[in-house]
Each structure stands twice: as C-alpha cells, then as structure tokens.
Design a protein around this motif. Structure first.
Motif, PDB file in Angstrom:
ATOM      1  N   ALA A  25       0.818  -1.202   0.000  1.00  0.00           N
ATOM      2  CA  ALA A  25       0.000   0.000   0.000  1.00  0.00           C
ATOM      3  C   ALA A  25       0.853   1.253   0.000  1.00  0.00           C
ATOM      4  N   VAL A  26       1.899   1.283   0.820  1.00  0.00           N
ATOM      5  CA  VAL A  26       2.769   2.456   0.859  1.00  0.00           C
ATOM      6  C   VAL A  26       3.469   2.632  -0.479  1.00  0.00           C
ATOM      7  N   ALA A  27       3.895   1.539  -1.083  1.00  0.00           N
ATOM      8  CA  ALA A  27       4.552   1.634  -2.381  1.00  0.00           C
ATOM      9  C   ALA A  27       3.608   2.174  -3.440  1.00  0.00           C
ATOM     10  N   ALA A  28       2.329   1.787  -3.373  1.00  0.00           N
ATOM     11  CA  ALA A  28       1.360   2.214  -4.374  1.00  0.00           C
ATOM     12  C   ALA A  28       0.845   3.613  -4.104  1.00  0.00           C
ATOM     13  N   GLY A  29       0.534   3.916  -2.836  1.00  0.00           N
ATOM     14  CA  GLY A  29      -0.003   5.215  -2.479  1.00  0.00           C
ATOM     15  C   GLY A  29      -1.429   5.385  -2.971  1.00  0.00           C
ATOM     16  N   GLY A  30      -2.024   6.540  -2.676  1.00  0.00           N
ATOM     17  CA  GLY A  30      -3.349   6.860  -3.162  1.00  0.00           C
ATOM     18  C   GLY A  30      -4.458   6.527  -2.186  1.00  0.00           C
ATOM     19  N   VAL A  31      -5.641   6.984  -2.529  1.00  0.00           N
ATOM     20  CA  VAL A  31      -6.806   6.839  -1.651  1.00  0.00           C
ATOM     21  C   VAL A  31      -7.179   5.378  -1.454  1.00  0.00           C
ATOM     22  N   THR A 357      29.459  10.485   9.786  1.00  0.00           N
ATOM     23  CA  THR A 357      28.166  10.522   9.094  1.00  0.00           C
ATOM     24  C   THR A 357      27.124   9.673   9.824  1.00  0.00           C
ATOM     25  N   LEU A 358      25.878  10.077   9.661  1.00  0.00           N
ATOM     26  CA  LEU A 358      24.730   9.353  10.231  1.00  0.00           C
ATOM     27  C   LEU A 358      23.880   8.869   9.062  1.00  0.00           C
ATOM     28  N   ARG A 359      23.875   7.549   8.829  1.00  0.00           N
ATOM     29  CA  ARG A 359      23.181   6.981   7.677  1.00  0.00           C
ATOM     30  C   ARG A 359      21.831   6.402   8.097  1.00  0.00           C
ATOM     31  N   ARG A 360      20.821   6.686   7.300  1.00  0.00           N
ATOM     32  CA  ARG A 360      19.470   6.197   7.597  1.00  0.00           C
ATOM     33  C   ARG A 360      18.884   5.546   6.337  1.00  0.00           C
ATOM     34  N   HIS A 361      19.556   4.495   5.842  1.00  0.00           N
ATOM     35  CA  HIS A 361      19.159   3.907   4.577  1.00  0.00           C
ATOM     36  C   HIS A 361      18.042   2.883   4.745  1.00  0.00           C
ATOM     37  N   PHE A 362      17.310   2.699   3.644  1.00  0.00           N
ATOM     38  CA  PHE A 362      16.172   1.772   3.647  1.00  0.00           C
ATOM     39  C   PHE A 362      15.963   1.241   2.238  1.00  0.00           C
ATOM     40  N   GLU A 363      15.274   0.099   2.165  1.00  0.00           N
ATOM     41  CA  GLU A 363      15.067  -0.598   0.905  1.00  0.00           C
ATOM     42  C   GLU A 363      13.836  -0.081   0.159  1.00  0.00           C
ATOM     43  N   SER A 364      13.753  -0.461  -1.122  1.00  0.00           N
ATOM     44  CA  SER A 364      12.601  -0.062  -1.933  1.00  0.00           C
ATOM     45  C   SER A 364      12.308  -1.123  -2.984  1.00  0.00           C
ATOM     46  N   THR A 365      11.043  -1.189  -3.375  1.00  0.00           N
ATOM     47  CA  THR A 365      10.635  -2.035  -4.499  1.00  0.00           C
ATOM     48  C   THR A 365       9.939  -1.196  -5.566  1.00  0.00           C
ATOM     49  N   ASP A 366      10.206   0.103  -5.582  1.00  0.00           N
ATOM     50  CA  ASP A 366       9.627   0.961  -6.612  1.00  0.00           C
ATOM     51  C   ASP A 366       9.971   0.413  -7.993  1.00  0.00           C
TER      52      ASP A 366
END
Length: 443
Positions: A25-31, A357-366
């Motif tokens: 849902a977060v990847a898709a977004g929208g109402v 440095t302070l790294r705040r990385h995260f994954e994606s499936t976009d």
C-alpha cells in the motif's frame, strides 16, 4: 475468480498477509491504498501536542533517535515505512510570504495530528542548491551545499535538483498514507485534526519514492523482484536485501555531531540522498556466505567467523577495528579482496574514532526493482563525498587482484541511479527559508 476453492486455497499467516499488504500500500499510495490500510488498522494513533505546545517539539528536524525504538544492543531502529516526496515550486524566483505561511500552517497541523514518534509520524524537509539559487543572496560561507555530482568514474546518475525533499517515516503504513493524502489536499481531516491548507497549495510533487526497513521485510518482498534471484535467497530475518544488519550504534555519528554549530542555520544539517539499484543474482548464486561477509565487512570477519547469520551477534558495532582499517592494503594483497565497511571507515572516522556521518538507509521495491535509498546526514556534503571516495577503493586498484568493481567491496552489485543534496534547516526555518536564515512574514 481464483481456480482454487475456498477449502483448498493456501492458508497464509494473518500477520504475514497484513504486513505484506501494508508495504504494498505504501509503495502504491493513493486513496485506495489508504482505505485498505484503514480497514486493517488495529490501534489508535497517538496525537501530537496542541497548537499552544508545539514549542515542545525538537528544534532539530533530524533529531529522531529519542523518538524511535532501540534493539537489545541499543542500536536505533528506523521506522518500518518510509516515503520521500520530491517537491518543486511551480514559479520562478523566490517564494512569497503567503506561500511561507501556507507551508508552516500545514506542518503545524501535521505536528498536531500525529505524535512525533515511530508510533505516530516523524518527518523532515530539506532544500536544494537550486532552491537557494532563487534568491539574490547566497548561503553564508559557513554552509557548503554543492549541486549533486557523480562521485565515481563508473556511475552516471540522474541528479535530483528539485527544490525540496520531504521525508516521512512511521511504523504505521496508514499514518504515512493518511499524511500524504492530507499533504496532497485529498483528505481534509486526519486523526481528528482538520487541515486548512496543503503542501500542494504551494509545491508540485514531482516524484514519489517509497521504502521500508526491518527484519524479515525484504524477504517478504523479494518474490519476482528485479535484481533478486528467482530462488528468493534473502534471509528471512534480514533487514536489507543483501542479507546483513546495518545501523550499528557505534558506527554511526551522533545527531549532535552532524548538527551545524554556528551561523543562521545552526541546529540544521546537510543531507545527501542517493538511490542505488541492486543486482544480487551473482551475490547469492556465485558467493557463499563467507564470501559475502568478506565483501560487506572485511576478510578478517570471514576468516575469524565473526558474523553469525545476519550479524545481530555483533551487538552495537560492525567490528571493523582500527587494525582492520590500517592493514587494508596488506590484507588485500593476502586475501585478494577488500570489504565495503573496511574501505568506507577509512574516511568516516576521525583520529579519535568519532564517526562523521549518520546513515538512515532503507530498501525499496519501486518499479518492481530491488533498490536502496541512502540518506546520509553530516555537517558538510563534502564529508559524505570523501567517504564515498574511500568506498570506491580506487587507490587500492594498484593491487593486481583488486579491480575497480571486482573484489572491491560491494561495488559489483550496486549501481547509482540518483543523487541529491539538501540543507535540512532547524524546525524554526523549515518553511521556505531565505539563504540568510530567515522566514519573512512568520513570527
């Protein structure tokens, strides 16, 4: 209609199914995605302070650590759901007072709607070099905010030069989506708070990028993903696609260390955000676990069997000691390989061991592709650029067995798609600041 009957349809763990749906849902977004999340929301979301108590919020937008969870080793655990909104002002020239008032009003309403925590919503907005070029005046000499550039000879990234970047994080998918809909002007009320203005009353959202992080989440998302082998090899409890833990407390700069100390933007920081495409077929099919440990940490880690599973046993440090850093050339000649963390640490630590440095990385499936969003915070962008240069390991390619992308950490498996640089001002200057550190028209 499914070909399976209700009786012979496979049974799925309820929690697994729920989490998978939320991340999609977060990847898709929208109402529609928001409606699906709200249908499955199980607990109320804590609200933020009332308008007269907003001054109780942190002055630093990047102060997240005391608002999120920690693990058993004291490592800070980033919220599971992440969203990057890249923003562009539709007109040329500097923004006016009315636009500034709209943005500040929108953010103040968002602050009231959700508690600033992993259980509610944490966010920050940063501004690009191109945004500040709209003004006749320049940033003070104490601030260096260059345009993004290629940081290796073997990358050709697209440069993110939008005016601003809004980064939203939460453990709740429904919170991320509801906040986004309110910021887009599509939802006049969230968590009992009315929105009188929206982000899109001033900005155009030119790009939307989503992501996630946390043990087990990449494994649940790997199926049929470009860049991941069909065998779905990502370990079940890994927080990242490459199969190992990150974000060790002792290998991260403190929020205080990355904070700008003086000048009109004191209390702010700079943020570099890169997006890396991942190609992990060879990572999982040609390498055994010992090889992967050597490439992501160091050959010493592999030889001494220091990493158990995804690396939780390492505790609060990745174990890259000063000896491992100082002996990198000798070890490279003997082992014919150098580690990613081993290389980067050469430029990421001061003489006293302080991390820069302070790294705040995260994954994606976009776009159906395995990728990594890599936000890095530091006082100056040049600090990140120096760390990236050390990570390239170009100075070590004189060793016959070390090539620019082969046997050289993880460079063979990651490809830079985008880069962008931003100044994250203190909260008091978050609404369209001038280069001299003021917000005309706001009290």
């Amino acid at each position: 209609m499914s070909e399976h009957s209700q009786e012979d349809r496979p049974r799925y763990d309820h929690e697994h199914t729920r989490r998978s749906l939320l991340k999609r849902a977060v990847a898709a977004g929208g109402v529609g995605a928001l409606a699906a999340c709200l249908d499955r929301a199980e607990e109320p979301v804590p609200r933020g302070p009332t308008k007269d108590k907003l001054s109780s919020l942190p002055t630093r937008q990047h102060a997240w650590n005391d608002r999120i969870r920690t693990d058993d080793s004291g490592n800070h655990v980033l919220p599971k759901h992440q969203l990057l909104l890249y923003l562009t002002l539709p007109r040329s020239g500097p923004p006016n007072t009315n636009a500034r008032k709209i943005i500040e009003s929108t953010f103040q309403t968002l602050d009231q709607a959700y508690e600033r925590s992993h259980a509610g919503l944490i966010y920050s907005i940063g501004y690009s070099p191109r945004y500040f070029s709209r003004f006749d005046s320049s940033l003070p000499g104490s601030i260096t905010l260059p345009e993004p550039r290629a940081l290796s000879s073997f990358e050709t990234p697209t440069f993110d030069r939008q005016d601003a970047l809004l980064h939203l994080v939460s453990d709740r998918a429904d919170v991320i989506l509801a906040a986004e809909e309110a910021l887009r002007g599509n939802r006049p009320r969230i968590n009992t708070i009315d929105f009188e203005s929206a982000l899109t009353d001033v900005f155009r959202i030119s790009d939307r990028r989503s992501g996630f992080i946390g043990p087990g989440l990449p494994a649940k998302k790997q199926d049929s993903l470009k860049g991941i082998p069909d065998s779905n090899p990502v370990p079940e409890n890994s927080p990242l696609f490459m199969g190992f833990k990150v974000g060790f407390r002792q290998n991260q700069a403190t929020e205080s260390h990355v904070t700008i100390r003086t000048g009109p933007f004191a209390g702010g920081t700079t943020k570099h955000v890169s997006n890396l495409r991942m190609r992990l077929d060879d990572w999982y099919t040609e390498l055994d676990n010992s090889d992967r440990i050597a490439k992501i940490f160091s050959p010493t880690h592999a030889a001494e069997d220091r990493v158990d599973g995804v690396g939780v046993n390492l505790g609060a440090s990745n174990g890259v000691s000063e000896d491992i850093i100082e002996n990198i050339e000798t070890a490279a000649r003997e082992d014919a390989i150098i580690g990613h963390a081993q290389k980067a640490a050469r430029a990421n630590r001061k003489e006293d061991g302080t991390v820069k440095t302070l790294r705040r990385h995260f994954e994606s499936t976009d776009d159906g592709e395995a990728s990594l969003h890599f936000p890095s915070l530091q006082r100056e962008i040049s600090t990140f650029e120096n760390v990236r240069e050390a990570m390239n390991g170009t100075d070590l390619t004189e060793i016959p067995t070390i090539r620019q992308r082969v046997h050289n950490g993880i460079l063979e498996y990651i490809f830079v798609k985008r880069r962008g640089n931003f100044l994250i001002p203190p909260r008091s200057l978050r609404a369209l600041p001038t280069p001299r550190g003021s917000t005309p028209g706001l009290n």
